[in-house]
Design a protein around this motif. Structure first.
Motif, short mmCIF file in Angstrom:
data_model
loop_
_atom_site.label_atom_id
_atom_site.label_comp_id
_atom_site.label_asym_id
_atom_site.label_seq_id
_atom_site.Cartn_x
_atom_site.Cartn_y
_atom_site.Cartn_z
N ARG A 13 0.82 -1.21 0.00
CA ARG A 13 0.00 0.00 0.00
C ARG A 13 0.86 1.26 0.00
NH1 ARG A 13 -3.86 -0.17 4.74
NH2 ARG A 13 -2.54 -1.87 5.46
N VAL A 14 1.99 1.18 0.73
CA VAL A 14 2.90 2.34 0.77
C VAL A 14 3.54 2.56 -0.60
CG1 VAL A 14 5.07 3.18 1.74
CG2 VAL A 14 3.34 2.17 3.25
N LEU A 136 -4.36 6.62 -6.91
CA LEU A 136 -3.53 7.45 -6.02
C LEU A 136 -3.90 7.29 -4.57
CD1 LEU A 136 -4.10 10.58 -8.18
CD2 LEU A 136 -1.96 9.31 -8.10
N GLY A 137 -5.16 7.00 -4.33
CA GLY A 137 -5.62 6.99 -2.96
C GLY A 137 -5.37 5.68 -2.25
N GLY A 138 -5.05 4.65 -3.01
CA GLY A 138 -4.80 3.38 -2.36
C GLY A 138 -6.06 2.73 -1.81
N PHE A 215 -9.79 12.14 4.91
CA PHE A 215 -8.38 11.81 5.15
C PHE A 215 -7.67 11.54 3.83
CE2 PHE A 215 -9.98 9.79 9.31
CZ PHE A 215 -10.04 11.03 9.91
N GLU A 216 -8.33 10.78 2.97
CA GLU A 216 -7.74 10.43 1.69
C GLU A 216 -7.49 11.69 0.86
OE1 GLU A 216 -7.13 7.13 1.88
OE2 GLU A 216 -5.80 7.67 0.24
N LEU A 218 -7.17 14.76 2.00
CA LEU A 218 -6.12 15.55 2.66
C LEU A 218 -4.75 14.99 2.32
CD1 LEU A 218 -5.14 17.73 4.59
CD2 LEU A 218 -5.68 16.22 6.51
N ARG A 219 -4.64 13.67 2.33
CA ARG A 219 -3.37 13.03 2.00
C ARG A 219 -2.98 13.36 0.55
NH1 ARG A 219 -1.17 8.63 -0.03
NH2 ARG A 219 -3.14 7.93 -0.85
N ARG A 222 -1.73 16.85 0.33
CA ARG A 222 -0.37 16.96 0.84
C ARG A 222 0.64 16.44 -0.16
NH1 ARG A 222 -1.56 14.46 6.82
NH2 ARG A 222 -2.43 16.33 7.78
N VAL A 223 0.32 15.31 -0.78
CA VAL A 223 1.22 14.74 -1.78
C VAL A 223 1.41 15.74 -2.92
CG1 VAL A 223 1.44 12.92 -3.54
CG2 VAL A 223 0.66 12.34 -1.23
N MET B 1 -7.66 11.19 10.75
CA MET B 1 -6.86 10.07 10.26
C MET B 1 -6.13 9.45 11.45
SD MET B 1 -4.43 9.71 6.96
CE MET B 1 -4.76 11.40 6.54
N THR B 35 7.36 13.00 4.11
CA THR B 35 6.53 14.20 3.97
C THR B 35 5.81 14.19 2.63
OG1 THR B 35 8.11 15.43 5.31
CG2 THR B 35 6.55 16.73 4.04
N LYS B 36 6.56 13.85 1.58
CA LYS B 36 5.95 13.82 0.25
C LYS B 36 4.86 12.77 0.14
CE LYS B 36 9.38 15.96 -2.69
NZ LYS B 36 10.46 15.77 -3.66
N ALA B 37 4.97 11.72 0.94
CA ALA B 37 3.95 10.68 0.92
C ALA B 37 2.72 11.10 1.74
CB ALA B 37 4.52 9.37 1.46
N GLY B 38 2.79 12.28 2.33
CA GLY B 38 1.66 12.78 3.11
C GLY B 38 1.50 12.09 4.46
N ARG B 85 -2.87 4.80 7.55
CA ARG B 85 -4.20 4.20 7.53
C ARG B 85 -4.38 3.19 8.67
NH1 ARG B 85 -2.67 3.82 2.16
NH2 ARG B 85 -3.44 5.54 0.91
N GLU B 89 0.86 0.00 8.44
CA GLU B 89 1.57 1.02 7.66
C GLU B 89 2.52 1.82 8.54
OE1 GLU B 89 -1.74 1.89 4.20
OE2 GLU B 89 -0.50 3.55 4.90
N TRP B 93 6.65 2.26 8.07
CA TRP B 93 7.43 3.52 8.07
C TRP B 93 8.47 3.52 9.18
CZ3 TRP B 93 7.91 6.77 4.22
CH2 TRP B 93 6.90 6.81 3.24
N ARG B 96 11.45 1.64 8.03
CA ARG B 96 12.26 2.44 7.10
C ARG B 96 13.10 3.46 7.86
NH1 ARG B 96 8.86 2.92 1.55
NH2 ARG B 96 8.18 0.76 1.60
#
Lengths: 423, 112
Positions: A13-14, A136-138, A215-216, A218-219, A222-223, B1, B35-38, B85, B89, B93, B96
């Motif tokens: 997922r990541v 994109l949202g997974g 949340f999705e 917002l994520r 941010r991306v 979230m 950060t880029k991954a939100g 989520r 997850e 992270w 990593r």
């Protein structure tokens, strides 16, 4: 062991978005890129529980997916031309796990390319939303369907049709630059905003809000802001969503009923999200941003900075709404401006704006017009007229929660009832 | 979230050399990636106990003791607040992060 499976799925997922984005660059077909990523997951589920998660799982998944792509195009004569196109890049990495497969400079571009593909203007908005959430949202198709209160088959068809439409349109898989980007970006931002709004005030189902969609969105915002850090409207959208999200907990009562902005317990607003929202807004404004998202974020920031309705800078909000309505003429925005004017100047001045708006007839079917009018009439002591407006508003809304609220206000009207604002 | 606090554990009795420029570089890249991954919403370090204080309320009386706290074995070092989520997850992270750091122990817990 379910632990190993869960860990594998979490890695997937990541990595998923970057994987599909990178594969898209090689195979030039969204559907195929997604299938290849899925195949790589199946391989990981077979191997990782036994052999352990590799040191660079993203590169492992990419290598497997690309080998599979080579196998596929070799077997399929119809795809021979595609093979000729991608063979050089595929073959150079088909010998062993490729640490470079995901570590190159292209990752940001890969993801960004995927954003612009998913939000392509050839697709109807609903298809853009579904495809963006999928790519994109997974979110799985089942999760998207659940979030939208729609049958899974409907969403699955919408996504598969969207992929076909993009393939047929021969849409170039590139990140637009310059004027092209400026032209395409609003569509991208709109998709993220649509997803957020669907979560913020659900149009279907039993819940007033669907936080997982917020949340999705917002994520995604941010991306996007991390990928396009110099676009004021992208930063503005991020700021807006951070600020709106900060109120999610406070705007739903214990019984699931909506709690309007004026009635929210502001101590429950999320300070971290407010800070992040204000930071993003400051960055947007420093780049000269005065677009619709920046202005909406600036309005949300006025609310976020105040600990009560009375402390709110209504003069600034009224001015921001005036700027917004000049930029994107909308009777709903004008109605919001009327509320701000009433707070900033006085109920009569607010009522003047509402009445001018009512005279245009554009909001004849919108229950918040008589609802706002009722508030202002109460404040002017014209309670009998206000009662009439509340009954009219209650008859116009299809939302039972909202109808209850309006009728309760009607019952409470003894000349001192507290007025309510927009949520 | 769903939010998760990830933090490393340290022992002040074991001197830690200042981070090398190479580690700082890799850590910077990791922060940028998260950060880029939100995912990363906030991160920071916590100074040594010598720079802090301990505040206690017992039997209605406050007592304030300046650091260092010699008896404290496990102290929170760096920390990061992420939005993921689910715990799986957040754990990914955290792995990593540790891979960048080298060796050590990190814990991750949900924040309400």
């Amino acid at each position: 062991m379910s632990d190993a499976r869960a860990a594998t799925e979490a890695v997937f997922r990541v990595e998923r978005t970057r994987l599909v984005g990178g594969l898209l660059r090689y195979v030039g077909d969204v559907g195929l890129a997604e299938d290849l990523a899925q195949d790589a997951l199946v391989a990981a589920l077979e191997q990782w529980p036994a052999d352990g998660v590799p040191r660079n799982p993203g590169a492992w998944l990419m290598t497997v997916a690309r080998r599979r792509a080579v196998d596929l195009v070799r077997r399929d004569r119809v795809l021979a031309d595609k093979y000729a196109l991608v063979a050089p890049t595929l073959q150079s990495t088909s010998s062993g796990p490729d640490e470079e497969a995901l570590d190159g400079d292209g990752i940001d571009d890969d993801v960004l390319r995927l954003v612009f593909v998913a939000c392509h203007p050839v697709l109807p908005p609903a298809a853009r939303v579904a495809l963006a959430l999928r790519l994109l949202g997974g979110l799985t198709t089942a999760e998207i369907a659940r979030a939208y209160g729609q049958p899974e088959t409907t969403v699955a068809q919408r996504i598969s049709r969207a992929k076909k439409t993009i393939a047929q349109a021969g849409a170039p898989f590139e990140v637009p630059t310059g004027d092209d980007r400026a032209a395409r970006l609003p569509s991208v931002l709109e998709v993220v905003y649509l997803v957020f709004n669907e979560g913020y005030t659900a149009t279907a189902g039993d819940d007033w809000a669907r936080p997982e969609l917020c949340f999705e969105a917002l994520r995604l915002a941010r991306v996007l802001a991390a990928l396009l850090p110099d676009e004021p409207e992208v930063l503005g959208l991020q700021a807006l969503l951070e600020l709106q999200s900060s109120r999610l907990d406070a705007r739903v009562g214990p019984d699931g009923a909506p709690v309007l902005l004026a009635d929210q317990d502001r101590r429950r607003w999320d300070r971290l999200l407010i800070r992040r929202g204000l930071d993003a807004l400051a960055r947007a404004e420093a780049r000269g941003g005065r677009g619709p998202y920046v202005l909406q974020a600036a309005i949300a920031a006025c609310h976020a900075r105040a600990f009560s309705v009375d402390e709110t800078d209504w003069t600034r909000i009224a001015a921001l709404y005036a700027e917004l309505v000049a930029l994107v003429p909308s009777p709903v925005v004008e109605l919001n401006r009327a509320v701000a004017v009433a707070r900033a100047v006085g109920p009569q001045e607010g009522l003047d704006v509402v009445d001018a708006l009512a005279a245009t007839g554009t909001l004849d079917a919108y229950h918040l017009l008589p609802s706002v009018r009722a508030d202002l009439l109460v404040r002017l002591g014209r309670v009998d007229e206000a009662r009439g407006e509340l009954v009219r508003a209650a008859g116009m809304t299809a939302n039972l929660r909202e109808r209850d609220l309006l009728l309760r206000r009607w019952h409470d009207l003894d000349g001192t009832a507290a007025p309510a604002d927009e949520t | 979230m769903p939010r998760y606090l990830g933090y490393t554990l340290g022992d002040e009795s074991v001197p830690v050399p200042p981070p090398s420029p190479d580690l700082m570089q890799r850590m910077g890249e990791f922060v940028e990636e998260a950060t880029k991954a939100g995912v990363l919403v906030m991160t920071g370090g916590i100074g040594p106990t010598a720079m802090g204080a301990k505040v206690t309320l017992a039997d209605g009386e406050f007592s304030v003791v300046d650091g260092p706290f010699a008896e404290a074995k496990e102290l929170i070092g760096g920390w990061a607040l992420t939005e993921c989520r689910d715990l799986d997850e957040a754990v990914e992270w955290t792995k990593r992060f540790l891979a960048v750091l080298g060796e050590g122990e990190a814990r991750v817990r949900p924040v309400f």
